[in-house]
Design an enzyme around this catalytic site. Structure first.
Site, mmCIF file in Angstrom:
data_model
loop_
_atom_site.group_PDB
_atom_site.id
_atom_site.type_symbol
_atom_site.label_atom_id
_atom_site.label_comp_id
_atom_site.label_asym_id
_atom_site.label_seq_id
_atom_site.Cartn_x
_atom_site.Cartn_y
_atom_site.Cartn_z
ATOM 1 N N LYS A 12 9.062 -5.909 10.385
ATOM 2 C CA LYS A 12 8.776 -5.387 9.209
ATOM 3 C C LYS A 12 9.935 -4.587 8.491
ATOM 4 O O LYS A 12 10.303 -4.730 7.277
ATOM 5 C CB LYS A 12 7.463 -4.217 9.310
ATOM 6 C CG LYS A 12 7.135 -3.851 7.891
ATOM 7 C CD LYS A 12 5.955 -3.069 8.139
ATOM 8 C CE LYS A 12 5.167 -2.682 6.954
ATOM 9 N NZ LYS A 12 3.886 -1.653 7.118
ATOM 10 N N TRP A 30 7.060 0.049 -8.509
ATOM 11 C CA TRP A 30 8.205 -0.571 -7.972
ATOM 12 C C TRP A 30 9.510 -0.868 -8.761
ATOM 13 O O TRP A 30 10.708 -0.531 -8.186
ATOM 14 C CB TRP A 30 7.633 -1.970 -7.280
ATOM 15 C CG TRP A 30 8.985 -2.585 -6.367
ATOM 16 C CD1 TRP A 30 9.215 -2.183 -5.130
ATOM 17 C CD2 TRP A 30 9.913 -3.621 -6.794
ATOM 18 N NE1 TRP A 30 10.410 -2.928 -4.511
ATOM 19 C CE2 TRP A 30 10.456 -3.913 -5.501
ATOM 20 C CE3 TRP A 30 9.880 -4.296 -7.803
ATOM 21 C CZ2 TRP A 30 11.773 -4.818 -5.774
ATOM 22 C CZ3 TRP A 30 11.166 -5.190 -8.030
ATOM 23 C CH2 TRP A 30 11.986 -5.470 -7.021
ATOM 24 N N ARG A 63 1.893 7.617 7.365
ATOM 25 C CA ARG A 63 2.132 7.537 9.026
ATOM 26 C C ARG A 63 3.701 7.235 9.299
ATOM 27 O O ARG A 63 4.476 6.915 8.336
ATOM 28 C CB ARG A 63 1.350 6.237 9.544
ATOM 29 C CG ARG A 63 0.022 6.341 9.551
ATOM 30 C CD ARG A 63 -0.668 5.331 10.073
ATOM 31 N NE ARG A 63 -0.721 4.353 9.041
ATOM 32 C CZ ARG A 63 -0.699 2.819 9.056
ATOM 33 N NH1 ARG A 63 -1.190 2.738 10.334
ATOM 34 N NH2 ARG A 63 -0.515 2.324 8.232
ATOM 35 N N PHE A 106 -3.613 -1.702 7.059
ATOM 36 C CA PHE A 106 -4.030 -3.103 6.915
ATOM 37 C C PHE A 106 -5.290 -3.115 5.830
ATOM 38 O O PHE A 106 -5.288 -2.209 4.859
ATOM 39 C CB PHE A 106 -4.390 -3.599 8.206
ATOM 40 C CG PHE A 106 -3.371 -3.696 9.099
ATOM 41 C CD1 PHE A 106 -2.104 -4.367 8.604
ATOM 42 C CD2 PHE A 106 -3.305 -3.119 10.478
ATOM 43 C CE1 PHE A 106 -1.026 -4.525 9.580
ATOM 44 C CE2 PHE A 106 -2.295 -3.597 11.398
ATOM 45 C CZ PHE A 106 -1.030 -4.038 10.958
ATOM 46 N N LYS A 163 0.831 -1.160 -0.111
ATOM 47 C CA LYS A 163 0.052 0.159 0.160
ATOM 48 C C LYS A 163 0.886 1.079 0.191
ATOM 49 O O LYS A 163 0.357 2.237 -0.860
ATOM 50 C CB LYS A 163 -0.922 -0.078 1.304
ATOM 51 C CG LYS A 163 -1.936 -1.209 1.061
ATOM 52 C CD LYS A 163 -3.207 -0.824 2.044
ATOM 53 C CE LYS A 163 -2.443 -0.567 3.672
ATOM 54 N NZ LYS A 163 -2.067 -2.045 4.120
ATOM 55 N N THR A 177 3.925 1.641 -1.170
ATOM 56 C CA THR A 177 4.473 1.605 -2.454
ATOM 57 C C THR A 177 3.552 2.344 -3.394
ATOM 58 O O THR A 177 4.050 2.928 -4.198
ATOM 59 C CB THR A 177 5.069 0.295 -2.859
ATOM 60 O OG1 THR A 177 5.602 -0.277 -1.645
ATOM 61 C CG2 THR A 177 6.164 0.503 -3.874
ATOM 62 N N PHE A 201 4.309 -8.417 -9.889
ATOM 63 C CA PHE A 201 5.470 -8.887 -9.461
ATOM 64 C C PHE A 201 5.982 -9.652 -10.886
ATOM 65 O O PHE A 201 4.964 -9.940 -11.814
ATOM 66 C CB PHE A 201 5.522 -9.944 -8.503
ATOM 67 C CG PHE A 201 5.273 -9.040 -6.950
ATOM 68 C CD1 PHE A 201 6.315 -9.221 -6.137
ATOM 69 C CD2 PHE A 201 4.122 -8.692 -6.691
ATOM 70 C CE1 PHE A 201 6.247 -8.456 -4.986
ATOM 71 C CE2 PHE A 201 3.972 -7.871 -5.417
ATOM 72 C CZ PHE A 201 5.177 -7.730 -4.735
ATOM 73 N N ALA A 251 -3.535 0.246 12.916
ATOM 74 C CA ALA A 251 -5.013 0.014 12.571
ATOM 75 C C ALA A 251 -5.490 -0.983 12.982
ATOM 76 O O ALA A 251 -6.943 -1.334 13.157
ATOM 77 C CB ALA A 251 -5.008 -0.160 11.060
#
Length: 894
Positions: free
Chosen positions: A380, A747, A369, A630, A345, A347, A718, A599
């Site tokens: 992460k 990406w 955020r 999320f 999200k 990205t 991808f 979240a």
């Protein structure tokens, strides 16, 4: 005439800008009070406010420059003038004045524009204007400037030549002075005439104008019958011209305050294949200095506070300046139910704004955020986006930033300390002793503080003298009578520390046996974080902080931070954290980073203030793209029902992020282990798995449609995705009601890879919007919980534990029943069971507890076994994070 025109122009500006108070600051470093009085008189006549800065005679250039710098940064001063001895008019002093405040037009910037002929963009020095006003047709005449050097002399020569005069300049002591005077048609005197220069050197009929403060007549025609001194015209006329320049400066200042088209210079990307690591990509790009970025997007110098080279806090005063500016379009990025494979999200958010701004030339802002240290060092590893769509510098983004989370931690724990200390002091002191310590005698005077007076008023005690309270009133005021078993306020730390989930406090002998069980939450789960994310102003934040309920008293009534007297101190700790932080993407487009509530245990959105400021800065045709944490069932639902209620903002479109491989997992694909190679189901074409998994995507589209907002699906592509799989997802998404579904390659390609997504978002944002909330706030707490469970999660019903029902009854009785709901639930499934992927149905949603964040303004039920303190895995990310002691570069964030 000039004064009257300036007065009319200024009156017109004030009518259009009622709060305008144009202010001219004059720095004076001599004892001539007459000039000061003339300036004051003319300013009052025109309608200007004048601030006279009187420096002692003999002040140094450095002292004057220091005063200039101070006034340069004063946002209430629009113009700055200098009245100094001749010896102090140096280049250093004149160029210290900001060109936009230089009403005397003597800085190099103003003179340069004058010489180039940019009359509309420069201010002509007032003395030059006065001289030109007095002179008649100059065509073919010879004008001699005597003793008129420096910036004003150069400006005068330039203007005279432009009017067709032949100009010469010489000093009083020059050997050719007599000859020059004899051939001149006009003589302009810039400094005191020496006694050894007789007036007889000037040929009859020559016009003489004096700009100096000496005995030479200000204007006369030498040799004519009327040879008496004219009125003191140049001096007073120059001051009138200074006021006229001040009106021009004010007009420009007003224009500078208004929104204007961005002059953004985007950074170029040269994507590599294969795509390097995020940190390598980040370091390969040289970010713009943040003050340059701020200027490009229309921020004023006094609206930013710079932190290093690439970060700056933005002051809330901007909202007042741009309050009449229409908002841009408001875009929310949400996602399908998360899997360990990741959806991207952040990205997508970054790729979308890079596409909008750098490639489609549409003003756009990303609002993100701030990452918590918990995920950064735990599982992460960072949250700045990824690949060629990220915020830079990524290590600064992920580590500390501007210290907001630390400020929240400090404020939260100050309140926690205040609670336990108050209980101890009340338990060990009589009413009288407690009262005497709460309201002590200081320097022989005893008085209530402002926050104590507010408490007295809430208690119905309308007294201001501490000596007049009765024993009953003293007891009522001094004792909060907190019931320790009802304390809901926990200490926090921004680290995943599972062993702080349950602790015992008060075990030292000094606490006299007042031991109780407590816990730590992660800092971003603090109610203060939620308040920071939802507040709309400094005053609103103070009020929300004061309303925070920390416990109940022994009668069952709520005890607040305001009762504990700590509201002002909390606001002081948060005064800088309330300002959003400005950063940039890899392509040099602007980003606001502000607040970071999770979240699953909070409302999971960046701040209302960042969004509001960004919406003003992008302008009516621009876009603000913000991200909800999320899946859409968690972050998006809270964005609409909680954040939009707090902000009053209406969303234009939702971008729903999905990936083929995450959909395969929802379709029944095998479990994924972090760090292990992906199984063939995720690396080879499998249309059946994709089709089965699209049920989750369809459900999230349906959830979005509940709120009446158009949805665009962004399929994060991808290299292992086959064309057939991509086409299938896009086809199912459109059939399920999405406005559009677009494959994205940001990406690997940056903003260029998200151009089609940006175009789809622009079209969707122009569709008819029928936004609506999911539930009415007037409904009972339990009914609001049930609506979310059934309509959003797909539950059959809800089941409240006795403890949860008791809390619901208590909050309803205390008057908190009309607040929105913030469900604390696992993000890994639409249900309360993390292992259930796809679209679970027929389940009963268990509500184990219900808590209240009254300051933030919501009730939060805990679904199942939700933890507010994450734990570290067996192999946390910190194994890979390191610092190079030579280069000081951070390694291993990604």
């Amino acid at each position: 005439k000039i004064t009257e025109n300036a007065k009319k122009s200024l009156a017109s500006l004030k009518r259009e800008n009622p709060r305008l108070e144009p202010t001219l600051a004059i720095i004076q470093a001599h004892n001539d009070h007459l000039i000061q009085e003339i300036n004051k008189k003319f300013a009052e006549e025109v309608g200007l406010r004048v601030i006279h800065i009187r420096l002692p005679e003999g002040s140094s250039k450095d002292e004057i420059v220091d005063e200039i710098f101070r006034l340069n940064e004063d946002p209430n001063v629009q113009g700055l003038a200098l009245d100094l001895p001749e010896s102090l008019y140096s280049s250093k002093v004149l160029n210290a004045v900001k060109p936009e405040k230089d009403v005397d037009g003597l800085s190099d910037a103003n003179l340069g524009r004058l010489v180039r002929g940019d009359a509309h963009d420069c201010l002509v020095p007032p003395t030059v204007c006065a001289v030109m006003e007095l002179l008649e047709d100059l065509g073919g005449k010879t004008v001699l400037l005597v003793g008129a050097g420096g910036a004003a002399g150069a400006a005068l020569q330039c203007v005279l030549q432009r009017e067709g005069a032949a100009t010469r300049s010489c000093r009083w002591e020059a050997p050719q002075l007599q000859t020059q005077l004899h051939h001149a048609d006009v003589v302009v005197v810039g400094s005191t005439k020496p006694d050894d220069v007789p007036l007889s050197w000037i040929k009859p009929g020559t016009t003489i104008i004096s700009c100096s403060r000496d005995l030479l007549p200000e204007k006369h025609n030498h040799g004519q019958e009327d040879n008496h001194a004219a009125e003191n015209t140049v001096g007073s006329l120059a001051i009138a011209m200074r006021m006229q320049n001040m009106v021009k400066t004010t007009e420009r200042w007003i224009r500078s305050q208004q929104h204007r088209k961005w002059d953004l210079h985007c950074l170029k990307l040269q994507p590599l294949s294969p795509v390097p690591s995020d940190i390598e990509i980040s370091r390969a790009q040289s970010p713009k200095a943040v003050d340059v970025l701020a200027k490009e997007i229309g921020l004023l110098t006094d609206e930013i506070e710079i932190y290093g080279q690439t970060k700056a806090k933005v002051r809330l005063s901007l909202l007042e300046r741009l309050k009449d500016q229409p908002d841009g379009k408001y875009v929310l990025v949400a996602g399908i139910t998360p899997t360990p494979l990741g959806e991207g999200k952040s990205t997508v958010t970054i790729g979308l704004v890079q596409a909008l701004t750098a490639h489609l030339n549409i003003n756009s802002f990303a609002c993100l955020r701030q990452p918590s240290q918990g995920p950064t060092f735990g599982v992460k590893g960072g949250a700045a986006g990824g690949g060629y769509a990220q915020v830079i510098p990524m290590e600064e983004f992920n580590l500390h930033l501007t210290g907001d989370i630390h400020a929240i931690t400090a404020a939260n724990n100050l309140l926690a300390a205040a609670i336990d200390a108050r209980i101890l002091h009340e338990n060990t002191q009589s009413d009288k002793a407690l009262y005497n310590r709460l309201v002590p005698v200081v320097n022989g005077v005893r008085g209530f503080s402002a926050i104590q007076l507010a408490r007295l008023r809430r208690l119905g005690i309308n007294k201001t003298d501490p000596g007049t309270l009765t024993e009953e009133e003293i007891s009522k005021f001094a004792r909060l009578d907190i019931d320790p078993s009802t304390i809901t306020w926990q200490r926090v730390v921004d680290t995943n520390d599972r062993f702080l989930r349950k602790i015992t406090v008060g075990q030292a002998n000094t606490e006299k046996g007042f031991v109780r069980q407590a816990q730590f939450d992660i800092a971003v789960a603090s109610e203060i974080m939620a308040i920071l994310a939802l507040t709309t102003s400094l005053q609103d934040m103070k009020e929300r902080l004061g309303k925070m309920v920390v416990a109940n008293d022994k009668k069952g009534e709520p005890v607040t931070a305001e009762d504990l007297g700590v509201t002002g101190a909390l606001a002081v700790l948060m005064k800088d954290a309330i300002k959003p932080t400005l950063m940039q993407t890899l392509e040099g487009t602007p980003v606001f980073v502000h607040t970071g509530p999770f979240a699953n245990i909070a409302h999971g959105n960046s701040s209302v203030l960042a969004d509001k400021i960004a919406l003003k800065l992008v302008g009516e045709k621009g876009f603000v793209v913000t991200e909800a944490g999320f899946g859409a069932d968690i972050g998006m639902e809270k964005f609409f029902n909680i954040k939009c209620r707090a902000s009053g903002l209406v969303p234009s479109v939702v971008v729903l992020v999905a990936t083929v491989r995450a959909l395969k997992m929802h379709g029944g694909g095998p479990n994924v282990t972090a760090g292990a190679p992906l199984k063939k189901e995720y690396t080879e074409e499998n249309l059946q798995l994709v089709a089965d998994g699209c049920c989750n995507l369809q459900k999230q589209i349906q959830i979005t449609q509940l709120f009446g907002v158009p949805v665009v699906v962004a399929l994060n592509v991808f290299k292992t995705d086959s064309p057939a799989e991509i086409d299938l997802v896009c086809k199912i998404a459109k059939q399920s009601g999405a406005f559009d579904a677009v494959p994205c390659n940001h990406w690997s390609a940056g903003g260029e890879g998200a151009i089609k997504l940006a175009q789809a978002v622009e079209k969707a944002a122009n569709q008819k919007n029928s936004f609506k909330y999911l539930y009415s706030l007037e409904l009972p707490i339990v009914e609001k919980i049930r609506i979310i469970a059934q309509k959003v999660y797909g539950a059959q019903d809800i089941e409240l534990s006795p403890a949860a029902q008791s809390q619901v009854d208590r909050y309803t009785r205390q008057g908190f029943g009309n607040l929105p709901i913030c469900m604390a639930k696992t993000h890994l499934s639409l249900s309360h069971q993390p292992e259930r992927k796809g679209v679970p149905t027929g389940f009963i949603l268990p509500i184990s507890d219900v808590r209240a964040s009254i300051g933030a303004g919501f009730i939060y039920p805990l679904v199942g076994t939700m933890s507010t303190m994450p734990g570290l895995p067996t192999r946390p990310c910190f194994y890979d994070i390191d610092l190079d002691p030579i280069t000081e570069q951070v390694k291993g964030l990604f």
